[in-house]
Structure formats: structure tokens, C-alpha cells
Design a protein around this motif. Structure first.
Motif, PDB file in Angstrom:
ATOM      1  N   ASN A  98     -20.924 -18.695  86.390  1.00 49.81           N
ATOM      2  CA  ASN A  98     -20.518 -17.300  86.530  1.00 49.81           C
ATOM      3  C   ASN A  98     -20.839 -16.610  85.218  1.00 49.81           C
ATOM      4  O   ASN A  98     -20.066 -16.678  84.257  1.00 49.81           O
ATOM      5  CB  ASN A  98     -19.010 -17.189  86.830  1.00 49.81           C
ATOM      6  N   ARG A 109     -23.988 -22.876  92.712  1.00 47.48           N
ATOM      7  CA  ARG A 109     -23.737 -21.440  92.898  1.00 47.48           C
ATOM      8  C   ARG A 109     -23.901 -20.748  91.548  1.00 47.48           C
ATOM      9  O   ARG A 109     -23.250 -21.117  90.564  1.00 47.48           O
ATOM     10  CB  ARG A 109     -22.349 -21.191  93.448  1.00 47.48           C
ATOM     11  N   THR A 138     -23.834 -16.934  89.797  1.00 49.54           N
ATOM     12  CA  THR A 138     -23.501 -15.515  89.885  1.00 49.54           C
ATOM     13  C   THR A 138     -23.773 -14.901  88.517  1.00 49.54           C
ATOM     14  O   THR A 138     -23.275 -15.399  87.502  1.00 49.54           O
ATOM     15  CB  THR A 138     -22.016 -15.305  90.270  1.00 49.54           C
ATOM     16  N   THR A 172     -25.325 -10.952  86.396  1.00 45.80           N
ATOM     17  CA  THR A 172     -25.801  -9.572  86.524  1.00 45.80           C
ATOM     18  C   THR A 172     -27.274  -9.591  86.912  1.00 45.80           C
ATOM     19  O   THR A 172     -27.682  -8.959  87.880  1.00 45.80           O
ATOM     20  CB  THR A 172     -25.586  -8.797  85.215  1.00 45.80           C
ATOM     21  N   GLN A 189     -26.934 -21.227  96.102  1.00 46.83           N
ATOM     22  CA  GLN A 189     -26.645 -19.812  96.316  1.00 46.83           C
ATOM     23  C   GLN A 189     -26.779 -19.083  94.993  1.00 46.83           C
ATOM     24  O   GLN A 189     -26.208 -19.517  93.977  1.00 46.83           O
ATOM     25  CB  GLN A 189     -25.239 -19.612  96.870  1.00 46.83           C
ATOM     26  N   VAL A 190     -27.541 -17.983  94.998  1.00 45.48           N
ATOM     27  CA  VAL A 190     -27.714 -17.154  93.813  1.00 45.48           C
ATOM     28  C   VAL A 190     -27.360 -15.725  94.187  1.00 45.48           C
ATOM     29  O   VAL A 190     -27.921 -15.158  95.131  1.00 45.48           O
ATOM     30  CB  VAL A 190     -29.157 -17.218  93.260  1.00 45.48           C
ATOM     31  N   VAL A 191     -26.404 -15.147  93.446  1.00 42.66           N
ATOM     32  CA  VAL A 191     -25.951 -13.779  93.684  1.00 42.66           C
ATOM     33  C   VAL A 191     -26.118 -13.003  92.383  1.00 42.66           C
ATOM     34  O   VAL A 191     -25.565 -13.396  91.344  1.00 42.66           O
ATOM     35  CB  VAL A 191     -24.465 -13.756  94.130  1.00 42.66           C
ATOM     36  N   ALA A 192     -26.904 -11.915  92.414  1.00 40.62           N
ATOM     37  CA  ALA A 192     -27.156 -11.118  91.208  1.00 40.62           C
ATOM     38  C   ALA A 192     -27.654  -9.733  91.597  1.00 40.62           C
ATOM     39  O   ALA A 192     -28.158  -9.548  92.713  1.00 40.62           O
ATOM     40  CB  ALA A 192     -28.193 -11.810  90.322  1.00 40.62           C
ATOM     41  N   ASN A 193     -27.537  -8.783  90.688  1.00 40.09           N
ATOM     42  CA  ASN A 193     -28.098  -7.452  90.940  1.00 40.09           C
ATOM     43  C   ASN A 193     -29.611  -7.511  91.054  1.00 40.09           C
ATOM     44  O   ASN A 193     -30.204  -6.849  91.901  1.00 40.09           O
ATOM     45  CB  ASN A 193     -27.702  -6.466  89.834  1.00 40.09           C
ATOM     46  N   GLN A 250     -28.621 -13.337  97.381  1.00 38.90           N
ATOM     47  CA  GLN A 250     -28.072 -12.010  97.654  1.00 38.90           C
ATOM     48  C   GLN A 250     -28.301 -11.159  96.414  1.00 38.90           C
ATOM     49  O   GLN A 250     -27.810 -11.493  95.326  1.00 38.90           O
ATOM     50  CB  GLN A 250     -26.576 -12.094  97.962  1.00 38.90           C
ATOM     51  N   THR A 251     -29.057 -10.067  96.582  1.00 36.76           N
ATOM     52  CA  THR A 251     -29.426  -9.269  95.426  1.00 36.76           C
ATOM     53  C   THR A 251     -29.836  -7.862  95.840  1.00 36.76           C
ATOM     54  O   THR A 251     -30.165  -7.624  97.004  1.00 36.76           O
ATOM     55  CB  THR A 251     -30.589  -9.947  94.653  1.00 36.76           C
TER      56      THR A 251
END
Length: 186
Positions: A6, A35, A37, A39, A63-67, A95-96
């Protein structure tokens, strides 16, 4: 075990660095999930985030979540059943707002052993694939199993300069399905 990152700012991987969650050849067990997460996630020069199995057991999910997620110069986010592996490949989920894959940067799943490749799911506002950048699911020549399904949801999807979204089989098994839901495709 699981890998959980994170980052309150950017995560940058360069010069073939990586986050690797792997079942080694000869090992028995289940791979952990990864996972990330952040910016922004920036990967360059052959860097990788990988979940794989070369032993007996299923690979973990990624899983990769970033702007913003940008992969350049043959960097990749991938799940694999290796040539000596027997198990199911893990899924890869991104998810981006912005995804850029260029100069061989890739997101995908493959099976080169015995077992199905995992699914690939990308949800983004804008996706740009350029200069051999790609999203893939495949059965390699040594693989026995089904290629992973690919699902892409975006407002715009742009492919240029030999970029691709592909599902291939070079071994024994069917390729996966490709589903794209986008407002603009060019």
C-alpha cells in the motif's frame, strides 16, 4: 504467502526489478496473492510483477489498483503456469484511470505447463497500447490447458504500432475469450 503493498505515493520498478510470488520447481503448495495499491505504478526496463507456479499447486492472483499504470521497455504484470508447473494460473486484475503499455510492456497470463491460464481483467478510463505493448492470454507450445479469458472495460482503447490484445494457443488447449466494452476504439 501474500504480498501486499500500500504505497501512499508512487511505486516505481526499474532495471529488471520485481515483485515475484512463485511456487518453485519441485515444491508443493498454493501460491500467495499479490495486491498493489499506489497513486501511480511505473515499471521500466524489464521489471515485473509476477505470480507463477513451477511446482505442484495453483499460482496466486495479482491485483494492481492505481490512478495511473505505465509499463515500458518489456516490463510486465503476469501470471503463469511454468513449464514444470501443474496447477491453475492466477488471475490478473488492473483498476486504473490510465493504463499505458508501450515498447513491449505487457499484461497477461500464460500456461506453459499443465493447467489453465488465469483470467485478465482490465478496468480503466483510458487504455493506450503502443509499440508492441499488449494484453494477452495464451497457451504456450509446452502447455496443456485453456488460455485465459480477457475482459477490458474502458472509455477509450487505442492500439498503435504493432500493439495487440490477443488470445493464442500454441500448445494443447483452447484459447480464451476476449470481451471489450469501450466507448472509443482506435
Amino acid at each position: 504467502g501474500d504480498i501486499v503493498i500500500n504505497a501512499t505515493a508512487n511505486l516505481q520498478l526499474t532495471q529488471k526489478s520485481g515483485l515475484i510470488n512463485q511456487i518453485e520447481d519441485g515444491a508443493i503448495g498454493q501460491g500467495g496473492n499479490t495486491r498493489v495499491t499506489a497513486t501511480n505504478v511505473q515499471m521500466q526496463n524489464g521489471s515485473a510483477i509476477v505470480a507463477s507456479t513451477f511446482g505442484l499447486g495453483n499460482a496466486g492472483n495479482l491485483q494492481v489498483v492505481a490512478n495511473a499504470i505505465a509499463l515500458d521497455s518489456d516490463s510486465g504484470i503476469q501470471s503463469a503456469v511454468g513449464s514444470s508447473g501443474s496447477g491453475q494460473g492466477g488471475s490478473v486484475t488492473l483498476q486504473t484511470r490510465s493504463l499505458m503499455l508501450k515498447n513491449g510492456g505487457s499484461v497477461g497470463t500464460t500456461t506453459a505447463g499443465i493447467g489453465n491460464a488465469g483470467q485478465v481483467k482490465v478496468t480503466a478510463d483510458t487504455i493506450i497500447l503502443d509499440s508492441r505493448g499488449g494484453i494477452f492470454g495464451q497457451v504456450a507450445s509446452t502447455g496443456t490447458g485453456r488460455g485465459g479469458d480477457i475482459t477490458i472495460q474502458s472509455r477509450s482503447l487505442t492500439l498503435t504500432n504493432a500493439a495487440s490484445v490477443s488470445s493464442n494457443t500454441f500448445g494443447i488447449g483452447n484459447g480464451g475469450n476476449i470481451t471489450v466494452a469501450t466507448g472509443s476504439l482506435s
